[in-house]
Design a protein around this motif. Structure first.
Motif, PDB file in Angstrom:
ATOM      1  N   ASP A 245      31.812  38.126  38.977  1.00 46.24           N
ATOM      2  CA  ASP A 245      30.395  38.445  39.179  1.00 46.24           C
ATOM      3  C   ASP A 245      29.501  37.657  38.210  1.00 46.24           C
ATOM      4  O   ASP A 245      28.431  37.177  38.599  1.00 46.24           O
ATOM      5  N   ASP A 246      29.970  37.516  36.968  1.00 43.33           N
ATOM      6  CA  ASP A 246      29.215  36.711  35.995  1.00 43.33           C
ATOM      7  C   ASP A 246      29.107  35.264  36.480  1.00 43.33           C
ATOM      8  O   ASP A 246      28.060  34.623  36.373  1.00 43.33           O
ATOM      9  N   ALA A 247      30.214  34.750  37.000  1.00 43.80           N
ATOM     10  CA  ALA A 247      30.233  33.362  37.467  1.00 43.80           C
ATOM     11  C   ALA A 247      29.288  33.171  38.657  1.00 43.80           C
ATOM     12  O   ALA A 247      28.573  32.166  38.734  1.00 43.80           O
ATOM     13  N   ILE A 248      29.278  34.136  39.553  1.00 44.35           N
ATOM     14  CA  ILE A 248      28.386  34.049  40.717  1.00 44.35           C
ATOM     15  C   ILE A 248      26.928  33.996  40.247  1.00 44.35           C
ATOM     16  O   ILE A 248      26.125  33.201  40.751  1.00 44.35           O
ATOM     17  N   GLU A 249      26.589  34.811  39.261  1.00 49.30           N
ATOM     18  CA  GLU A 249      25.220  34.803  38.720  1.00 49.30           C
ATOM     19  C   GLU A 249      24.875  33.446  38.105  1.00 49.30           C
ATOM     20  O   GLU A 249      23.765  32.947  38.249  1.00 49.30           O
ATOM     21  N   LEU A 250      25.866  32.865  37.434  1.00 48.01           N
ATOM     22  CA  LEU A 250      25.673  31.546  36.814  1.00 48.01           C
ATOM     23  C   LEU A 250      25.405  30.485  37.881  1.00 48.01           C
ATOM     24  O   LEU A 250      24.524  29.628  37.728  1.00 48.01           O
ATOM     25  N   VAL A 251      26.156  30.554  38.951  1.00 47.68           N
ATOM     26  CA  VAL A 251      26.007  29.587  40.045  1.00 47.68           C
ATOM     27  C   VAL A 251      24.618  29.744  40.672  1.00 47.68           C
ATOM     28  O   VAL A 251      23.939  28.756  40.968  1.00 47.68           O
ATOM     29  N   ARG A 252      24.203  30.990  40.816  1.00 45.37           N
ATOM     30  CA  ARG A 252      22.867  31.243  41.357  1.00 45.37           C
ATOM     31  C   ARG A 252      21.810  30.647  40.428  1.00 45.37           C
ATOM     32  O   ARG A 252      20.885  29.962  40.874  1.00 45.37           O
ATOM     33  N   SER A 253      21.947  30.887  39.133  1.00 44.39           N
ATOM     34  CA  SER A 253      20.924  30.397  38.200  1.00 44.39           C
ATOM     35  C   SER A 253      20.940  28.875  38.073  1.00 44.39           C
ATOM     36  O   SER A 253      19.950  28.273  37.635  1.00 44.39           O
ATOM     37  N   ALA A 254      22.047  28.247  38.456  1.00 43.18           N
ATOM     38  CA  ALA A 254      22.108  26.776  38.432  1.00 43.18           C
ATOM     39  C   ALA A 254      21.416  26.171  39.652  1.00 43.18           C
ATOM     40  O   ALA A 254      21.282  24.947  39.746  1.00 43.18           O
ATOM     41  N   GLY A 255      20.979  27.022  40.605  1.00 42.48           N
ATOM     42  CA  GLY A 255      20.186  26.537  41.734  1.00 42.48           C
ATOM     43  C   GLY A 255      20.960  26.269  43.015  1.00 42.48           C
ATOM     44  O   GLY A 255      20.412  25.680  43.961  1.00 42.48           O
ATOM     45  N   PHE A 256      22.207  26.689  43.074  1.00 43.39           N
ATOM     46  CA  PHE A 256      22.987  26.466  44.300  1.00 43.39           C
ATOM     47  C   PHE A 256      22.609  27.499  45.371  1.00 43.39           C
ATOM     48  O   PHE A 256      22.111  28.573  45.072  1.00 43.39           O
ATOM     49  N   ALA A 257      22.897  27.149  46.622  1.00 44.81           N
ATOM     50  CA  ALA A 257      22.539  28.018  47.747  1.00 44.81           C
ATOM     51  C   ALA A 257      23.520  29.179  47.885  1.00 44.81           C
ATOM     52  O   ALA A 257      23.221  30.201  48.516  1.00 44.81           O
ATOM     53  N   GLY A 258      24.701  29.034  47.322  1.00 44.99           N
ATOM     54  CA  GLY A 258      25.710  30.084  47.446  1.00 44.99           C
ATOM     55  C   GLY A 258      26.996  29.610  46.808  1.00 44.99           C
ATOM     56  O   GLY A 258      27.031  28.563  46.158  1.00 44.99           O
ATOM     57  N   ILE A 259      28.062  30.374  47.005  1.00 49.19           N
ATOM     58  CA  ILE A 259      29.373  29.904  46.562  1.00 49.19           C
ATOM     59  C   ILE A 259      30.174  29.504  47.807  1.00 49.19           C
ATOM     60  O   ILE A 259      29.866  29.909  48.922  1.00 49.19           O
ATOM     61  N   THR A 260      31.182  28.700  47.571  1.00 48.75           N
ATOM     62  CA  THR A 260      31.960  28.166  48.692  1.00 48.75           C
ATOM     63  C   THR A 260      33.377  28.719  48.652  1.00 48.75           C
ATOM     64  O   THR A 260      33.943  28.930  47.582  1.00 48.75           O
ATOM     65  N   VAL A 261      33.938  28.982  49.839  1.00 50.54           N
ATOM     66  CA  VAL A 261      35.360  29.300  49.968  1.00 50.54           C
ATOM     67  C   VAL A 261      35.963  28.246  50.901  1.00 50.54           C
ATOM     68  O   VAL A 261      35.225  27.521  51.578  1.00 50.54           O
ATOM     69  N   PHE A 262      37.266  28.154  50.918  1.00 52.73           N
ATOM     70  CA  PHE A 262      37.918  27.154  51.752  1.00 52.73           C
ATOM     71  C   PHE A 262      38.909  27.817  52.705  1.00 52.73           C
ATOM     72  O   PHE A 262      39.647  28.724  52.336  1.00 52.73           O
ATOM     73  N   GLU A 263      38.881  27.364  53.938  1.00 49.48           N
ATOM     74  CA  GLU A 263      39.896  27.736  54.915  1.00 49.48           C
ATOM     75  C   GLU A 263      40.346  26.461  55.603  1.00 49.48           C
ATOM     76  O   GLU A 263      39.511  25.692  56.097  1.00 49.48           O
ATOM     77  N   GLN A 264      41.657  26.229  55.629  1.00 48.14           N
ATOM     78  CA  GLN A 264      42.222  25.017  56.222  1.00 48.14           C
ATOM     79  C   GLN A 264      41.515  23.768  55.710  1.00 48.14           C
ATOM     80  O   GLN A 264      41.184  22.864  56.479  1.00 48.14           O
ATOM     81  N   ARG A 265      41.286  23.770  54.419  1.00 47.64           N
ATOM     82  CA  ARG A 265      40.688  22.645  53.683  1.00 47.64           C
ATOM     83  C   ARG A 265      39.213  22.404  54.056  1.00 47.64           C
ATOM     84  O   ARG A 265      38.644  21.380  53.669  1.00 47.64           O
ATOM     85  N   LYS A 266      38.600  23.339  54.761  1.00 48.55           N
ATOM     86  CA  LYS A 266      37.190  23.169  55.131  1.00 48.55           C
ATOM     87  C   LYS A 266      36.313  24.073  54.257  1.00 48.55           C
ATOM     88  O   LYS A 266      36.604  25.264  54.126  1.00 48.55           O
ATOM     89  N   PRO A 267      35.238  23.512  53.673  1.00 43.04           N
ATOM     90  CA  PRO A 267      34.355  24.347  52.853  1.00 43.04           C
ATOM     91  C   PRO A 267      33.482  25.258  53.706  1.00 43.04           C
ATOM     92  O   PRO A 267      32.939  24.825  54.734  1.00 43.04           O
ATOM     93  N   ILE A 268      33.371  26.512  53.301  1.00 41.32           N
ATOM     94  CA  ILE A 268      32.526  27.471  54.004  1.00 41.32           C
ATOM     95  C   ILE A 268      31.561  28.062  52.966  1.00 41.32           C
ATOM     96  O   ILE A 268      32.004  28.695  51.999  1.00 41.32           O
ATOM     97  N   LEU A 269      30.282  27.817  53.170  1.00 44.47           N
ATOM     98  CA  LEU A 269      29.275  28.296  52.215  1.00 44.47           C
ATOM     99  C   LEU A 269      28.982  29.768  52.473  1.00 44.47           C
ATOM    100  O   LEU A 269      28.689  30.172  53.590  1.00 44.47           O
ATOM    101  N   LYS A 270      29.054  30.559  51.416  1.00 40.40           N
ATOM    102  CA  LYS A 270      28.650  31.973  51.476  1.00 40.40           C
ATOM    103  C   LYS A 270      27.339  32.064  50.712  1.00 40.40           C
ATOM    104  O   LYS A 270      27.322  32.058  49.481  1.00 40.40           O
ATOM    105  N   GLU A 271      26.252  32.178  51.468  1.00 39.42           N
ATOM    106  CA  GLU A 271      24.935  32.111  50.838  1.00 39.42           C
ATOM    107  C   GLU A 271      24.607  33.356  50.029  1.00 39.42           C
ATOM    108  O   GLU A 271      25.071  34.434  50.342  1.00 39.42           O
ATOM    109  N   PHE A 272      23.757  33.148  49.014  1.00 36.89           N
ATOM    110  CA  PHE A 272      23.312  34.283  48.193  1.00 36.89           C
ATOM    111  C   PHE A 272      22.401  35.182  49.005  1.00 36.89           C
ATOM    112  O   PHE A 272      21.656  34.720  49.846  1.00 36.89           O
TER     113      PHE A 272
END
Ligand SMILES: [Zn+2]
Ligand SMILES: [Zn+2]
Length: 272
Positions: A245-272
């Motif tokens: 949760d701390d890391a997610i907050e850090l990513v948000r404060s760095a200005g990213f649109a969300g965090i990414t997960v991968f399925e079958q080597r494809k990035p999937i953005l999970k938006e904030f």
């Protein structure tokens, strides 16, 4: 917020303490939405440990048993999605082994570096000689840049991880001496669509920081990078999901649109 821990180890890595099942139940308890198993395949050609140590130096999962065991867990939890991945260490040092490790339909491949070529694992040094420490960091970032140029992995794991070992030995280090090198790594990663991991293992260590820090996450964003994954690097069930949760907050404060997960080597953005 979608909570995915994209970096964890089980007994399929030599240094993992939990079974895959124990990790899955720990993920349920931590209310994670998704976990990606990332067992070690360390590709160093010679032992990264001193000769007198009895440490197992080739930390390599069994490709015949590991993915099958995790496949069998899919669907066992109603709440936690499962991914199967690999932490490919030092892959420039033994390309044949790296090719063997990559020959599976993984969901996710982390690229990492625990020892620079022909040197010991970062945990083996005392860091009392500032000139040596400077040289080691120079070699570390140079090899990371080569790894990024080579590609073949999805996300660069625990960037600046040498620092954890420096702090463990009671030393400190001014990382900004390498800002130019770090910027080059982040720039090429952004250009090549390679992601950066926020690794929370340092939060459980003496240094109490994530790798890399907010400063470098912001640089990656400014340089056009969009892919950030978050991982605890847990080797025990009780560490799973820690710091996410701390890391997610850090990513948000760095200005990213969300965090990414991968399925079958494809990035999937999970938006904030
Ligand atoms: Zn690692
Ligand atoms: Zn790891």
């Amino acid at each position: 917020m979608y909570r995915c821990d994209c970096h964890l180890h089980t007994v399929f890595s030599h240094d993992g303490k939990a079974t895959p099942e124990q990790m899955l139940w720990a993920a349920e308890a931590a209310e994670l939405d998704h976990i990606i198993f990332t067992e070690h395949c360390d590709c160093c050609l010679t032992s990264p440990y001193p000769p007198e140590s009895n440490l197992v130096w080739r930390n390599i999962f069994n490709r015949d048993t590991y993915p099958a065991a995790i496949e069998a867990l899919r669907g066992r939890s109603k709440t936690v999605k499962i991914g199967i991945g690999v932490e490919l260490g030092e892959f420039l040092q033994d390309r044949d082994l790296a090719a063997y490790a990559l020959d599976y339909s993984w969901d996710f491949v982390l690229g990492s570096l625990h020892n620079v070529n022909k040197r010991l694992d970062f945990m083996c040094y005392e860091y009392t000689d500032p000139e040596f420490t400077f040289q080691l960091f120079c070699e570390y970032f140079a090899e990371l840049l080569q790894m990024v140029e080579q590609g073949g992995f999805d996300v660069l794991s625990h960037l600046t991880y040498v620092l954890r070992n420096v702090y463990r030995k009671g030393q400190t280090y001014d990382l900004s001496r390498h800002d130019e090198q770090i910027r080059a790594v982040l720039k090429r990663a952004a250009e090549k669509g390679i992601g950066i991991e926020v690794n929370t293992s340092g939060l459980r260590d003496v240094c109490a920081v994530v790798f890399p820090s907010l400063k470098y996450l912001r640089w990656y964003r400014e340089l056009g990078g969009e892919i950030i994954t978050v991982g605890s690097d847990a080797h025990r069930a009780e560490d799973l999901g820690k710091g996410i949760d701390d890391a997610i907050e850090l990513v948000r404060s760095a200005g990213f649109a969300g965090i990414t997960v991968f399925e079958q080597r494809k990035p999937i953005l999970k938006e904030f």
